[in-house]
Design a protein around this motif. Structure first.
Motif, PDB file in Angstrom:
ATOM      1  N   LEU A  98       0.820  -1.112  -0.072  1.00  0.00           N
ATOM      2  CA  LEU A  98      -0.005   0.060  -0.065  1.00  0.00           C
ATOM      3  C   LEU A  98       0.894   1.092  -0.065  1.00  0.00           C
ATOM      4  O   LEU A  98       1.884   1.294   0.503  1.00  0.00           O
ATOM      5  N   ASP A  99       0.395   2.153  -0.889  1.00  0.00           N
ATOM      6  CA  ASP A  99       1.174   3.396  -0.790  1.00  0.00           C
ATOM      7  C   ASP A  99       0.402   4.580  -0.342  1.00  0.00           C
ATOM      8  O   ASP A  99       0.924   5.766  -0.160  1.00  0.00           O
ATOM      9  N   ALA A 100      -0.773   4.596   0.241  1.00  0.00           N
ATOM     10  CA  ALA A 100      -1.701   5.499   0.912  1.00  0.00           C
ATOM     11  C   ALA A 100      -2.483   5.145   1.836  1.00  0.00           C
ATOM     12  O   ALA A 100      -3.004   3.893   1.571  1.00  0.00           O
ATOM     13  N   VAL A 101      -3.025   5.904   2.867  1.00  0.00           N
ATOM     14  CA  VAL A 101      -4.179   5.374   3.552  1.00  0.00           C
ATOM     15  C   VAL A 101      -5.041   6.858   3.965  1.00  0.00           C
ATOM     16  O   VAL A 101      -4.602   7.657   4.212  1.00  0.00           O
ATOM     17  N   PHE A 102      -6.407   6.480   3.703  1.00  0.00           N
ATOM     18  CA  PHE A 102      -7.298   7.597   4.001  1.00  0.00           C
ATOM     19  C   PHE A 102      -7.805   7.190   5.356  1.00  0.00           C
ATOM     20  O   PHE A 102      -8.454   6.184   5.493  1.00  0.00           O
TER      21      PHE A 102
ATOM     22  N   GLY B 212      -2.765   7.383  15.417  1.00  0.00           N
ATOM     23  CA  GLY B 212      -2.678   5.991  15.685  1.00  0.00           C
ATOM     24  C   GLY B 212      -1.896   5.458  14.525  1.00  0.00           C
ATOM     25  O   GLY B 212      -0.843   4.668  14.907  1.00  0.00           O
ATOM     26  N   ALA B 213      -2.215   5.448  13.436  1.00  0.00           N
ATOM     27  CA  ALA B 213      -1.916   4.961  12.221  1.00  0.00           C
ATOM     28  C   ALA B 213      -0.409   5.387  12.014  1.00  0.00           C
ATOM     29  O   ALA B 213       0.598   4.737  11.530  1.00  0.00           O
ATOM     30  N   LEU B 214      -0.201   6.768  12.230  1.00  0.00           N
ATOM     31  CA  LEU B 214       1.335   7.287  12.027  1.00  0.00           C
ATOM     32  C   LEU B 214       2.327   6.640  13.046  1.00  0.00           C
ATOM     33  O   LEU B 214       3.281   6.241  12.760  1.00  0.00           O
ATOM     34  N   ARG B 215       1.753   6.388  14.363  1.00  0.00           N
ATOM     35  CA  ARG B 215       2.551   5.482  15.275  1.00  0.00           C
ATOM     36  C   ARG B 215       3.092   4.167  14.604  1.00  0.00           C
ATOM     37  O   ARG B 215       4.084   3.861  14.697  1.00  0.00           O
ATOM     38  N   THR B 216       2.033   3.498  14.073  1.00  0.00           N
ATOM     39  CA  THR B 216       2.503   2.285  13.633  1.00  0.00           C
ATOM     40  C   THR B 216       3.473   2.446  12.209  1.00  0.00           C
ATOM     41  O   THR B 216       4.336   1.683  12.063  1.00  0.00           O
ATOM     42  N   LEU B 217       3.065   3.372  11.451  1.00  0.00           N
ATOM     43  CA  LEU B 217       3.827   3.475  10.190  1.00  0.00           C
ATOM     44  C   LEU B 217       5.346   3.793  10.575  1.00  0.00           C
ATOM     45  O   LEU B 217       6.391   3.302  10.258  1.00  0.00           O
ATOM     46  N   ARG B 218       5.458   4.561  11.655  1.00  0.00           N
ATOM     47  CA  ARG B 218       6.857   5.117  12.293  1.00  0.00           C
ATOM     48  C   ARG B 218       7.446   3.705  12.814  1.00  0.00           C
ATOM     49  O   ARG B 218       8.747   3.436  12.340  1.00  0.00           O
ATOM     50  N   ALA B 219       6.843   2.749  13.439  1.00  0.00           N
ATOM     51  CA  ALA B 219       7.400   1.900  14.001  1.00  0.00           C
ATOM     52  C   ALA B 219       7.729   0.718  13.099  1.00  0.00           C
ATOM     53  O   ALA B 219       8.705  -0.182  13.212  1.00  0.00           O
ATOM     54  N   ARG B 220       7.005   0.678  12.020  1.00  0.00           N
ATOM     55  CA  ARG B 220       7.488  -0.335  11.025  1.00  0.00           C
ATOM     56  C   ARG B 220       8.414   0.201  10.033  1.00  0.00           C
ATOM     57  O   ARG B 220       8.671  -0.449   8.967  1.00  0.00           O
ATOM     58  N   GLY B 221       8.770   1.447  10.304  1.00  0.00           N
ATOM     59  CA  GLY B 221       9.856   2.209   9.228  1.00  0.00           C
ATOM     60  C   GLY B 221       9.406   2.567   7.971  1.00  0.00           C
ATOM     61  O   GLY B 221      10.231   2.758   7.157  1.00  0.00           O
ATOM     62  N   ARG B 222       8.100   2.929   7.685  1.00  0.00           N
ATOM     63  CA  ARG B 222       7.362   3.402   6.621  1.00  0.00           C
ATOM     64  C   ARG B 222       7.716   5.065   6.677  1.00  0.00           C
ATOM     65  O   ARG B 222       7.160   5.684   7.675  1.00  0.00           O
ATOM     66  N   ARG B 223       8.124   5.585   5.697  1.00  0.00           N
ATOM     67  CA  ARG B 223       8.037   7.216   5.565  1.00  0.00           C
ATOM     68  C   ARG B 223       6.825   7.911   5.302  1.00  0.00           C
ATOM     69  O   ARG B 223       6.158   7.205   4.489  1.00  0.00           O
ATOM     70  N   VAL B 224       6.460   8.872   6.067  1.00  0.00           N
ATOM     71  CA  VAL B 224       5.223   9.691   5.668  1.00  0.00           C
ATOM     72  C   VAL B 224       5.720  10.927   5.087  1.00  0.00           C
ATOM     73  O   VAL B 224       6.296  11.733   5.768  1.00  0.00           O
ATOM     74  N   PRO B 225       5.567  11.391   4.001  1.00  0.00           N
ATOM     75  CA  PRO B 225       4.385  10.523   2.909  1.00  0.00           C
ATOM     76  C   PRO B 225       5.166   9.985   2.076  1.00  0.00           C
ATOM     77  O   PRO B 225       4.554   9.427   1.024  1.00  0.00           O
ATOM     78  N   ASP B 226       6.701   9.995   2.019  1.00  0.00           N
ATOM     79  CA  ASP B 226       7.467   9.106   0.830  1.00  0.00           C
ATOM     80  C   ASP B 226       6.884   7.698   0.588  1.00  0.00           C
ATOM     81  O   ASP B 226       6.687   7.516  -0.695  1.00  0.00           O
ATOM     82  N   ASP B 227       6.758   6.868   1.760  1.00  0.00           N
ATOM     83  CA  ASP B 227       6.366   5.391   1.432  1.00  0.00           C
ATOM     84  C   ASP B 227       4.845   5.450   1.426  1.00  0.00           C
ATOM     85  O   ASP B 227       4.387   4.736   0.450  1.00  0.00           O
ATOM     86  N   VAL B 228       4.318   6.216   2.418  1.00  0.00           N
ATOM     87  CA  VAL B 228       2.868   5.968   2.542  1.00  0.00           C
ATOM     88  C   VAL B 228       2.277   7.520   2.801  1.00  0.00           C
ATOM     89  O   VAL B 228       2.735   8.151   3.712  1.00  0.00           O
TER      90      VAL B 228
END
Lengths: 348, 348
Positions: A253-257, A266-282
């Motif tokens: 997935l490359d975006a989330v609404f 909450g979603a940003l916390r998970t993305l950070r924990a999984r090493g996904r950059r916002v907005p570059d990766d997601v």
């Protein structure tokens, strides 16, 4: 002596004079207060019975049919009401409008949904002239309770309960959730995202359903990949967990609404924990534009709805309905739908 | 026909049967609801008058003297109630205890202090069996209103209004604020700090006064340097500004005791902006140990008071008083004082 029920009703003063005590003492006895000697209490009760005195609330409601109060019921446990800024903001709008009309805001709090019967009893007891209800869930007994109590009611959010489309149609204030969601997802598509997930609210609420429909509209399909859809229950922790489930089911997935800013945090916390950059990766888009959008890191692109104004509109609609009195809702009273607006920030 | 005021009172059912309509229709007419034809409305009103029917709230309160509800009044504008976690936490404790007793929590919100007259009218209207009031200020008219309404009341915080020491003494729940402050300031002294400032709450509240007294106790003087004392009004922004005034008046200060965690967060912002390191240059101790202590950077040394438990204790005290009914407060009902406890973290 028995008073003529059609004549003027006996007053607190009359009881006090006849019993030879102060008004405060009568009030204390009638309201079950303490600090009155037994003999005095007995004498006051006797006079109350003799004169057929009825205490204030009912006396006033018989005369004016008004308590000067509006009950507000949020169909969520009080723990959520005090942690989700949405509710405080909506109450601010309601409070402002009711204050201007010198009407008391009475917030009925419950700990669990199984406390609703108690709210029904309070509403039936004639302690408010009307009610404002919001955050209802599909099977909520609250609208039926308001109906049984004969209590004029305005709802926050499109009614979704069975029978809500029968006349007389309920009055409500909502925002165009479906259009707001379309704006969010079209924005992500415009940024070149192709695997767009959605974190929804609880699907027994029309606001959550309508936003999911807007997501489907924008994607142009009635049946999006189910691996891209997760329920976050409109809480920060729910958003955190939903994001984790989405990354497991659809790692590409490359975006989330995310259908509320609180869940987006909450979603940003998970993305950070999984090493996904916002907005570059997601890329991430939220909904509400309340305090949690400002707390977010990076600042959150979101769909702005004016929650305080919605509160004001609800209160105004109810006051107009109460002003119309017994003559029916009036031809000019209708649901009000406000327009949401996308606010672009760094998260997308 | 006129009912005997000492006999059983006419019921909703009796009115419905005599008027030949449903219970819901009677309820709607009596409560001023809409959707009833004029002819039917007129017939119901006639029967109500004939039978001397009194609507639920008063009927029930005449029979049982109970509405099944407790009013909660927080003497602050609703904007503060929904932004300061203290209030949500105290309400959680109250809600839990009232729910267990199947009693409805009725929160009366106001926008401004000049709305209090409206609260007085609602309380006098017999819509609640008792009241819980907290965050009172010195000149609040609320205790007098509860007294006039004859409404059994339990207060949060030591009563500070004129006449509060006359019998019958008000029932209240408090924490030993003076001792909590002493613990905080002694801890700072123990860490070798010698120029210890204090950011107080509004000094028309006993909790703020008592904490300031504890600060004086620990310093061993009734007259500390006035340049070390600033009022932060129990808000984050107030704490931010108070810290700035303190640094201007006493640039050599090496510690600050801040009388709430929310104000401490504001003070930390100012210290950061002025380039003072915490705890190296300035040690900081807060008060409350609620969410803002966890948000703080660095984590906040603070004085823990169990706010939720204080809410539970208030509700329990009121329920016992209501249970005692007309027989007076009872010899076993007395104010409850809980013990605060210092929690040491990195900010000191």
């Amino acid at each position: 002596m028995v008073s003529d029920p059609k004549g003027p009703r006996p007053t607190l003063e009359a009881v006090a004079a006849r019993a030879g005590v102060s008004r405060a003492t009568v009030s204390r006895v009638v309201n079950g207060g303490t600090g009155v000697r037994d003999a005095v209490r007995e004498r006051v009760r006797q006079v109350v019975a003799e004169l057929g005195y009825v205490p204030n609330s009912a006396a006033r409601s018989l005369v004016t049919r008004r308590t000067g109060a509006v009950a507000v019921i949020i169909a969520e446990p009080e723990t959520r009401i005090f942690t989700d800024p949405f509710f405080g903001r909506q109450l601010r709008g309601i409070s402002h409008e009711l204050s201007a009309a010198d009407t008391q805001l009475v917030l009925l709090l419950v700990e669990h949904r199984d406390n609703y019967a108690r709210i029904g009893r309070y509403l039936a007891g004639g302690h408010a002239d009307g009610a404002l209800m919001f955050s209802l869930h599909g099977d909520d007994p609250l609208p039926a309770m308001a109906e049984r109590a004969g209590l004029p009611t305005v709802y926050g959010g499109r009614p979704g309960w069975p029978g809500a489309d029968r006349a007389p149609r309920p009055l409500y204030v909502d925002t165009d959730n479906r259009d707001g969601a379309r704006q969010a997802v079209r924005h992500l598509l415009g940024r070149g995202r192709r695997r767009i997930a959605v974190i929804t609210g609880p699907l027994d609420q029309t606001s959550a359903l309508d936003r999911l429909d807007g997501y489907r509209d924008a994607l142009g399909t009635a049946n999006p990949d189910p691996g891209l859809i997760a329920d976050g229950g409109f809480t920060a922790l729910g958003g955190e967990h939903a994001m984790a489930r989405l990354l497991d089911a659809a790692p590409d997935l490359d975006a989330v609404f995310v259908c509320s800013d609180l869940m987006a945090n909450g979603a940003l916390r998970t993305l950070r924990a999984r090493g996904r950059r916002v907005p570059d990766d997601v890329a991430v888009v939220g909904y509400d534009d309340l305090e949690p959008a400002a707390w977010a890191d990076p600042p959150l692109t979101t769909v702005r709805q004016d929650v305080e104004e919605m509160g004001r509109l609800m209160a105004r609609l109810l006051l107009r309905r109460l002003g119309a009195g017994g003559t029916g809702a009036g031809p000019d009273l209708a649901p009000v739908i406000t327009e949401p607006r996308l606010v672009v920030r760094e998260s997308s």
